[in-house]
Design a protein around this motif. Structure first.
Motif, PDB file in Angstrom:
ATOM      1  N   THR A  75     -11.104  -1.934   6.133  1.00  0.00           N
ATOM      2  CA  THR A  75     -11.031  -1.074   4.951  1.00  0.00           C
ATOM      3  C   THR A  75      -9.873  -0.089   5.081  1.00  0.00           C
ATOM      4  O   THR A  75      -9.847   0.950   4.421  1.00  0.00           O
ATOM      5  CB  THR A  75     -12.344  -0.277   4.785  1.00  0.00           C
ATOM      6  OG1 THR A  75     -12.568   0.482   5.981  1.00  0.00           O
ATOM      7  CG2 THR A  75     -13.531  -1.191   4.548  1.00  0.00           C
TER       8      THR A  75
ATOM      9  N   ALA B 214      -7.954   0.802   1.740  1.00  0.00           N
ATOM     10  CA  ALA B 214      -8.756   1.594   0.797  1.00  0.00           C
ATOM     11  C   ALA B 214      -8.840   3.046   1.265  1.00  0.00           C
ATOM     12  O   ALA B 214      -8.812   3.976   0.455  1.00  0.00           O
ATOM     13  CB  ALA B 214     -10.152   0.994   0.651  1.00  0.00           C
TER      14      ALA B 214
ATOM     15  N   THR C 121       0.835  -1.203   0.000  1.00  0.00           N
ATOM     16  CA  THR C 121       0.000   0.000   0.000  1.00  0.00           C
ATOM     17  C   THR C 121       0.870   1.255   0.000  1.00  0.00           C
ATOM     18  O   THR C 121       0.565   2.232  -0.702  1.00  0.00           O
ATOM     19  CB  THR C 121      -0.943   0.001   1.218  1.00  0.00           C
ATOM     20  OG1 THR C 121      -1.541  -1.292   1.354  1.00  0.00           O
ATOM     21  CG2 THR C 121      -2.043   1.041   1.057  1.00  0.00           C
TER      22      THR C 121
ATOM     23  N   GLU D 202      -8.438  -2.977  -3.500  1.00  0.00           N
ATOM     24  CA  GLU D 202      -7.639  -3.334  -2.324  1.00  0.00           C
ATOM     25  C   GLU D 202      -8.158  -4.629  -1.712  1.00  0.00           C
ATOM     26  O   GLU D 202      -9.289  -4.675  -1.235  1.00  0.00           O
ATOM     27  CB  GLU D 202      -7.743  -2.211  -1.277  1.00  0.00           C
ATOM     28  CG  GLU D 202      -6.797  -1.053  -1.491  1.00  0.00           C
ATOM     29  CD  GLU D 202      -5.344  -1.446  -1.254  1.00  0.00           C
ATOM     30  OE1 GLU D 202      -5.091  -2.499  -0.641  1.00  0.00           O
ATOM     31  OE2 GLU D 202      -4.468  -0.691  -1.700  1.00  0.00           O
TER      32      GLU D 202
ATOM     33  N   GLN E  92     -12.614  -1.548  -1.674  1.00  0.00           N
ATOM     34  CA  GLN E  92     -11.999  -2.536  -0.785  1.00  0.00           C
ATOM     35  C   GLN E  92     -12.665  -3.884  -1.006  1.00  0.00           C
ATOM     36  O   GLN E  92     -13.886  -4.002  -0.905  1.00  0.00           O
ATOM     37  CB  GLN E  92     -12.155  -2.118   0.678  1.00  0.00           C
ATOM     38  CG  GLN E  92     -11.520  -3.085   1.671  1.00  0.00           C
ATOM     39  CD  GLN E  92     -10.009  -2.911   1.793  1.00  0.00           C
ATOM     40  OE1 GLN E  92      -9.520  -1.804   1.940  1.00  0.00           O
ATOM     41  NE2 GLN E  92      -9.270  -4.016   1.721  1.00  0.00           N
TER      42      GLN E  92
ATOM     43  N   VAL F 102     -11.210   3.848  -5.513  1.00  0.00           N
ATOM     44  CA  VAL F 102     -10.749   2.606  -4.894  1.00  0.00           C
ATOM     45  C   VAL F 102     -11.938   1.833  -4.352  1.00  0.00           C
ATOM     46  O   VAL F 102     -12.944   2.423  -3.940  1.00  0.00           O
ATOM     47  CB  VAL F 102      -9.732   2.907  -3.759  1.00  0.00           C
ATOM     48  CG1 VAL F 102     -10.338   3.790  -2.680  1.00  0.00           C
ATOM     49  CG2 VAL F 102      -9.167   1.626  -3.147  1.00  0.00           C
TER      50      VAL F 102
END
Lengths: 228, 228
Positions: free
Chosen positions: B69, B72, B43, B63, B84, B82
């Motif tokens: 989460t 994300a 990340t 993600e 998750q 994005v």
């Protein structure tokens, strides 16, 4: 009419794990399933605690890895009987792999058996391999949030070892916040901060391990984790 | 007589992955499957390259995580669309999870899609999720030997990103030896050394990513990894 349901694979695995525990109990051996992400420092932790434990107890190690015998060579260099379990790419140690390996390991005089699982924060948590206790290792370089993201693994731990604390000055890891995440997944596990390099916290870890040690056979029941 | 063999689950997965690639190709999107151990810095790598890539290309991120989460939220803070994908404890992203997620993601204007897989050096390698390229991240704190121990993952990489090089002075990691282990598993992958913190090597990584970018639809075939 009651419908009987069998979950064959899981029941078979559980039976195999129970056979392993019975074998170990018969020899007065306590077994620790050592789990954590790849490179979190599981082998380094064993290298750090084994010389101390060896002064008072017979020790043996099973080393799990998808490939290579690198870790077993490191443990052998410490002078501890070790067998490398190469999973050939499998993501966890299977209960029958551990049981079969123990048929070939001389357990006489052994009081502590460490089984280092495949480096993986997910799959190994789902397999009882016949251990008495679970040690989950989390290195500070992995980040504060790992117990939140991988609660399955952390929920089953008897102790969580926060490793590589010598690197704390160079990371964003927050030990207090990480411990809060661990506590959300697991209320009862011991949480220990250690550095294999500086040996910080190693005394407390050795003490925790020895605290789980069974009394010699015939001298009463051993302490055991819930359900194991 | 020839016996026809069907491996149902794998063929179904492959078909789903091909549907995903067809959808992405139709939109002129190149997809990168970002894999590596928990906490290796996947990340952080996205947080570091996305602001640079956004100057020239539309980007989106999926993600993957067993829970939370958190990742994300970090990507959303960079200003990138994005979603998750919470696997609820599963150890990898499934092809149909990715395909279904893409039905709900607006791909218009997107040229680069990053799919961050579950942190795991074993299982995700076995699943084609419809990506065009595979990026495997190895942080220097994990140790020199990881490509030897987890050859399955490293063998499928189009690029291996050695991350957290700012921590090299505090680790035993040997980049040359690590690269030799990577080369044993994989002759063709690009090997890039980066630090998200100091931004060392980030220019080369951005360049590598842009080098995989498809020309706009209708302007000829895109470069593609073998078989994808």
């Amino acid at each position: 009419m009651k419908v009987e349901v069998m979950h064959d694979a899981f029941e078979k695995n559980r039976a195999v794990a129970d056979q392993t525990r019975a074998l170990l109990n018969g020899h007065g051996v306590r077994a620790f399933n050592l789990m954590g992400a790849p490179g979190c420092g599981k082998t380094a932790l064993l290298e750090a605690v084994l010389p101390e434990l060896l002064k008072r107890h017979g020790c043996a190690v099973l080393e799990g890895d998808p490939a290579t015998t690198l870790d077993a060579e490191r443990i052998a260099a410490v002078g501890v009987p070790v067998m490398q379990l190469v999973t050939d790419g499998c993501c966890h140690l299977e209960p029958n792999f551990v049981r079969n390996a123990l048929q070939r390991l001389d357990l006489s005089g052994v009081r502590l058996l460490f089984i280092e699982n495949v480096g993986n924060l997910v799959c190994p948590a789902n397999f009882d391999i016949g251990e008495h206790h679970r040690l989950v290792v989390l290195s500070v370089t992995e980040g504060t949030d790992k117990a939140a993201k991988y609660p399955g693994m952390f929920s089953t731990a008897d102790a969580v070892v926060i490793s590589k604390t010598d690197l704390l000055p160079y990371c964003d890891f927050d030990p207090a916040a990480a411990t809060r995440f661990i506590r959300r997944a697991n209320q009862r596990a011991a949480v220990l901060e250690v550095s294999a390099r500086t040996r910080r916290g190693m005394g407390a870890l050795v003490e925790w391990i020895e605290g789980q040690l069974a009394p010699p056979p015939g001298q009463g029941p051993a302490p055991a984790s819930a359900g194991r």
